[in-house]
Design a protein around this motif. Structure first.
Motif, PDB file in Angstrom:
ATOM      1  N   LYS A   1      -2.661   7.653  -4.354  1.00  0.00           N
ATOM      2  CA  LYS A   1      -2.556   6.500  -3.459  1.00  0.00           C
ATOM      3  C   LYS A   1      -2.987   5.230  -4.174  1.00  0.00           C
ATOM      4  O   LYS A   1      -3.658   5.275  -5.198  1.00  0.00           O
TER       5      LYS A   1
ATOM      6  N   ARG B   1      -3.349  10.855   4.936  1.00  0.00           N
ATOM      7  CA  ARG B   1      -3.645  11.747   6.064  1.00  0.00           C
ATOM      8  C   ARG B   1      -2.389  12.065   6.878  1.00  0.00           C
ATOM      9  O   ARG B   1      -2.188  13.193   7.311  1.00  0.00           O
TER      10      ARG B   1
ATOM     11  N   PHE C   1      -5.325  -0.802  10.497  1.00  0.00           N
ATOM     12  CA  PHE C   1      -5.140   0.633  10.288  1.00  0.00           C
ATOM     13  C   PHE C   1      -4.148   1.208  11.300  1.00  0.00           C
ATOM     14  O   PHE C   1      -3.325   2.064  10.972  1.00  0.00           O
TER      15      PHE C   1
ATOM     16  N   MET D   1      -5.439   5.820   2.248  1.00  0.00           N
ATOM     17  CA  MET D   1      -5.915   7.084   2.809  1.00  0.00           C
ATOM     18  C   MET D   1      -5.300   7.354   4.180  1.00  0.00           C
ATOM     19  O   MET D   1      -5.052   8.504   4.535  1.00  0.00           O
ATOM     20  N   VAL D   2      -5.016   6.317   4.935  1.00  0.00           N
ATOM     21  CA  VAL D   2      -4.335   6.482   6.226  1.00  0.00           C
ATOM     22  C   VAL D   2      -2.959   7.113   5.986  1.00  0.00           C
ATOM     23  O   VAL D   2      -2.556   8.058   6.686  1.00  0.00           O
TER      24      VAL D   2
ATOM     25  N   THR E   1       0.853  -1.187   0.000  1.00  0.00           N
ATOM     26  CA  THR E   1       0.000   0.000   0.000  1.00  0.00           C
ATOM     27  C   THR E   1       0.887   1.235   0.000  1.00  0.00           C
ATOM     28  O   THR E   1       1.845   1.288   0.765  1.00  0.00           O
TER      29      THR E   1
ATOM     30  N   ASP F   1      -4.283   1.323  -2.623  1.00  0.00           N
ATOM     31  CA  ASP F   1      -4.495   0.438  -1.474  1.00  0.00           C
ATOM     32  C   ASP F   1      -3.930  -0.962  -1.689  1.00  0.00           C
ATOM     33  O   ASP F   1      -3.710  -1.687  -0.722  1.00  0.00           O
TER      34      ASP F   1
ATOM     35  N   GLU G   1      -5.649  -3.572   0.329  1.00  0.00           N
ATOM     36  CA  GLU G   1      -5.800  -3.288   1.766  1.00  0.00           C
ATOM     37  C   GLU G   1      -6.704  -2.058   1.881  1.00  0.00           C
ATOM     38  O   GLU G   1      -6.244  -0.946   2.131  1.00  0.00           O
ATOM     39  N   SER G   2      -7.988  -2.270   1.676  1.00  0.00           N
ATOM     40  CA  SER G   2      -8.969  -1.190   1.546  1.00  0.00           C
ATOM     41  C   SER G   2      -8.858  -0.130   2.635  1.00  0.00           C
ATOM     42  O   SER G   2      -8.906  -0.441   3.823  1.00  0.00           O
ATOM     43  N   GLY G   3      -8.683   1.121   2.216  1.00  0.00           N
ATOM     44  CA  GLY G   3      -8.616   2.252   3.135  1.00  0.00           C
ATOM     45  C   GLY G   3      -7.233   2.585   3.649  1.00  0.00           C
ATOM     46  O   GLY G   3      -7.022   3.654   4.217  1.00  0.00           O
TER      47      GLY G   3
END
Length: 116
Positions: free
Chosen positions: A59, A73, A101, A69-70, A48, A61, A64-66
């Motif tokens: 980005k 941020r 996460f 975005m981690v 990711t 993933d 590895e969904s989401g």
């Protein structure tokens, strides 16, 4: 390219984090391709990644969904432009739920604290 391997282990899953300069999606593809020249990283379950460009966040993933975005941020909080961070996970056979996460955050924090 800087790599930190085996920084997190949880229920069989293992994490690594890598990073380096990156200013475009094409440079990101080259970075990932270079990283995956190592069989260990090529066989990872997820690579990711994210970076901040002048046009906004970019980005992937990688399943590895989401997680991308981690990373975005955290890069935004640090105001770190033009630098890709890749969090690699080797799946250990047990689902981690929301802990995954936290592990992505911890891996990015490790990179920010030790590479920059």
């Amino acid at each position: 390219m800087q790599k930190f391997e085996s920084i997190i282990s949880d229920r069989g899953s293992k994490y690594a984090v890598s990073g380096g300069p990156c200013h475009s999606a094409d440079e990101a593809k080259v970075f990932i391709k270079t990283l995956c020249k190592s069989k260990k990283f090529a066989k990872a379950t997820h690579n990711t990644w994210a970076f901040l460009s002048e046009d906004g966040p970019v980005k992937n993933d990688d399943g590895e969904s989401g997680a991308g975005m981690v990373i975005v941020r955290m890069l935004e909080r640090e105001e770190l432009m033009g630098h890709i961070i890749v969090v690699t996970r080797w799946y250990g056979g047990k689902h981690l739920g929301g802990d995954r996460f936290r592990h992505v955050q911890d891996a990015v924090r490790y990179y920010l604290d030790n590479a920059l």
